[in-house]
Design a protein around this motif. Sequence first.
Motif, short mmCIF file in Angstrom:
data_model
loop_
_atom_site.label_atom_id
_atom_site.label_comp_id
_atom_site.label_asym_id
_atom_site.label_seq_id
_atom_site.Cartn_x
_atom_site.Cartn_y
_atom_site.Cartn_z
N MET A 31 -92.45 40.93 51.26
CA MET A 31 -93.42 39.63 51.79
C MET A 31 -94.65 40.05 52.79
SD MET A 31 -91.29 37.36 51.04
CE MET A 31 -92.16 35.78 52.02
N ALA A 32 -94.66 41.13 53.13
CA ALA A 32 -95.87 41.56 53.84
C ALA A 32 -96.80 42.27 52.91
CB ALA A 32 -95.38 42.44 55.03
N ALA A 33 -96.55 42.64 51.89
CA ALA A 33 -97.38 43.70 51.17
C ALA A 33 -98.77 42.74 50.76
CB ALA A 33 -96.51 44.09 49.81
N ASP A 34 -99.78 43.75 50.67
CA ASP A 34 -101.01 43.15 50.43
C ASP A 34 -100.96 43.11 48.73
OD1 ASP A 34 -102.10 43.08 52.87
OD2 ASP A 34 -102.86 45.31 52.71
N ASP A 35 -100.44 44.05 48.14
CA ASP A 35 -100.33 44.15 46.71
C ASP A 35 -98.94 44.37 46.43
OD1 ASP A 35 -100.17 44.78 44.01
OD2 ASP A 35 -101.94 46.32 44.02
N THR A 36 -98.15 43.29 46.16
CA THR A 36 -96.81 43.23 46.04
C THR A 36 -96.37 43.95 44.62
OG1 THR A 36 -96.76 40.78 46.71
CG2 THR A 36 -94.71 41.64 45.80
N ARG A 37 -96.99 43.93 43.65
CA ARG A 37 -96.89 44.54 42.57
C ARG A 37 -96.91 45.87 42.88
NH1 ARG A 37 -96.38 43.70 36.95
NH2 ARG A 37 -95.54 45.84 35.97
N GLU A 38 -97.67 46.64 43.27
CA GLU A 38 -97.65 47.98 43.97
C GLU A 38 -96.36 48.65 44.38
OE1 GLU A 38 -100.42 50.06 46.81
OE2 GLU A 38 -101.70 50.17 44.85
N TRP A 39 -95.89 47.64 45.32
CA TRP A 39 -94.61 48.07 46.03
C TRP A 39 -93.42 47.71 44.93
CZ3 TRP A 39 -93.92 48.80 51.30
CH2 TRP A 39 -94.87 48.95 52.12
N ILE A 40 -93.52 46.61 44.24
CA ILE A 40 -92.45 46.55 43.22
C ILE A 40 -92.45 47.90 42.36
CG2 ILE A 40 -91.30 45.42 41.26
CD1 ILE A 40 -92.62 43.10 42.74
N ASP A 41 -93.55 48.39 41.93
CA ASP A 41 -93.65 49.49 40.76
C ASP A 41 -93.02 50.79 41.69
OD1 ASP A 41 -94.51 47.99 38.74
OD2 ASP A 41 -96.59 48.41 39.23
N PHE A 42 -93.62 51.01 42.72
CA PHE A 42 -93.26 52.04 43.42
C PHE A 42 -91.62 52.12 43.69
CE2 PHE A 42 -91.82 53.88 47.52
CZ PHE A 42 -92.07 55.09 47.43
N TYR A 43 -90.78 51.08 44.16
CA TYR A 43 -89.63 50.97 44.34
C TYR A 43 -88.85 51.44 43.07
CZ TYR A 43 -90.05 48.81 48.83
OH TYR A 43 -90.54 48.38 50.34
N PHE A 44 -89.21 50.70 41.85
CA PHE A 44 -88.58 50.89 40.80
C PHE A 44 -88.59 52.46 40.29
CE2 PHE A 44 -87.60 46.47 40.72
CZ PHE A 44 -86.39 46.35 40.26
N GLU A 45 -90.01 53.15 40.42
CA GLU A 45 -90.25 54.38 39.87
C GLU A 45 -89.35 55.37 40.83
OE1 GLU A 45 -94.36 55.74 40.18
OE2 GLU A 45 -94.82 54.00 38.69
N LEU A 46 -89.02 55.08 42.00
CA LEU A 46 -88.17 55.86 42.83
C LEU A 46 -86.73 56.06 42.09
CD1 LEU A 46 -88.56 55.08 46.51
CD2 LEU A 46 -89.19 57.17 45.44
N VAL A 47 -86.17 54.95 41.54
CA VAL A 47 -84.98 54.79 40.70
C VAL A 47 -84.97 55.45 39.37
CG1 VAL A 47 -83.97 53.40 42.31
CG2 VAL A 47 -85.16 52.47 40.42
N GLY A 48 -86.37 55.73 38.87
CA GLY A 48 -86.56 56.12 37.46
C GLY A 48 -86.79 55.13 36.53
N GLU A 49 -87.45 53.94 37.00
CA GLU A 49 -87.73 52.95 35.89
C GLU A 49 -89.10 52.67 36.02
OE1 GLU A 49 -86.21 49.81 33.21
OE2 GLU A 49 -85.76 51.80 33.75
N ARG A 50 -90.02 52.43 34.94
CA ARG A 50 -91.16 51.92 34.72
C ARG A 50 -91.36 50.99 33.51
NH1 ARG A 50 -95.26 57.25 34.92
NH2 ARG A 50 -95.67 57.24 37.25
N GLY A 51 -92.18 49.95 34.08
CA GLY A 51 -92.56 48.92 32.83
C GLY A 51 -92.78 47.83 33.89
N ASN A 52 -92.66 46.42 32.89
CA ASN A 52 -92.98 45.27 33.43
C ASN A 52 -91.77 44.41 33.80
OD1 ASN A 52 -95.75 45.40 33.00
ND2 ASN A 52 -95.35 45.29 30.64
N LYS A 53 -90.57 45.12 33.53
CA LYS A 53 -89.47 44.32 34.08
C LYS A 53 -88.11 45.23 34.12
CE LYS A 53 -88.05 43.71 29.06
NZ LYS A 53 -87.63 42.65 28.22
N TYR A 54 -87.12 44.82 34.75
CA TYR A 54 -86.06 45.54 34.97
C TYR A 54 -84.85 44.84 34.30
CZ TYR A 54 -81.64 47.45 36.77
OH TYR A 54 -80.41 47.99 37.12
N SER A 55 -83.99 45.38 33.47
CA SER A 55 -82.65 44.70 32.94
C SER A 55 -81.47 45.49 32.95
CB SER A 55 -83.16 44.45 31.24
OG SER A 55 -83.45 45.51 30.78
#
Length: 299
Positions: free
Chosen positions: A71-95
């Motif tokens: 909620m506080a992020a200046d670039d929300t997508r950057e934070w989302i990408d980082f979180y999912f890269e930490l769990v080994g996922e890259r792309g435009n979505k998680y399924s």
Amino acid sequence: MPIRQHRPPTDEFVEDFIEHAVPSAIPNDRFIDWDSIDDDVDKYEKQIEAIAGLENATESEFVEGVADALMAADDTREWIDFYFELVGERGNKYSSLEGVWKFYPVQRAIDGGDREEALDLAGVLQNVGLQYIVDEGNVRDHYRGMLVGMESHARKNRQGLCFEDEVEKRVAEVTDRLGEDGYDVEYDDEYTTAYDDDTGQEKTVDFAIFEDGDLAVAFEANCYKVQGSKPSEIRRSYNHVAQRMRNDGVVFVWITDGQGWESMENVLAESYNDIVDVYNLHQADEHLAADLVDDFDDE
């Protein structure tokens, strides 16, 4: 006409090609792109510190903390990408079995102040195992390890780039030799030329040598570490290109290599029979300069 002066029978060419084929175009010191990895780690330093601060939190505290950061992020997508890269996922979505989370709509909702969307995504990340990563190890080291693991995908593109670097060395050397022999020549990469006909079609080649400002030699470079259908498709395409280039008075050279050819000897033989001016790196070192010099001398 083809330029090859050393034109052994097809079976001898194939045998020589396979004997001297390089296993891969990637040298040891480029197997992992450490500079890029370090840049990515530095890029996410703020995110790393924030998520590390949630170590030993309860599940609800962890989800709330991740949601707060989103909620506080200046670039929300950057934070989302980082979180999912930490769990080994890259792309435009998680399924998963539970559903699909498309990152752009999620980002848009969070940017619009939808905390429930942030909590939902944070809950998914916690359920996937993000909290386990934070609690059980060093986040920065884990992230670096994930990037190393993802290098297997990056190496597919690096194979081609490294091979093009090797081919460019040969093209530069040949150009220098022609220059020493008195020819007004230079070379360029990624050159686009139009065919000399009424089709209006163009062809971009990996490298080109020019004489007196005019295109004289076109090069394509491909390395195949594993077998597949692509070399067959490329062979057919390059045979067509070679014929059209020669009709325009341009020499067409295909430099290709890699251990993938070891199980595609028939395709290699067809390439040599159709295109003729086919070399691997070893054969280019042995014959390409002399072949081109002879061709220029015959003009």
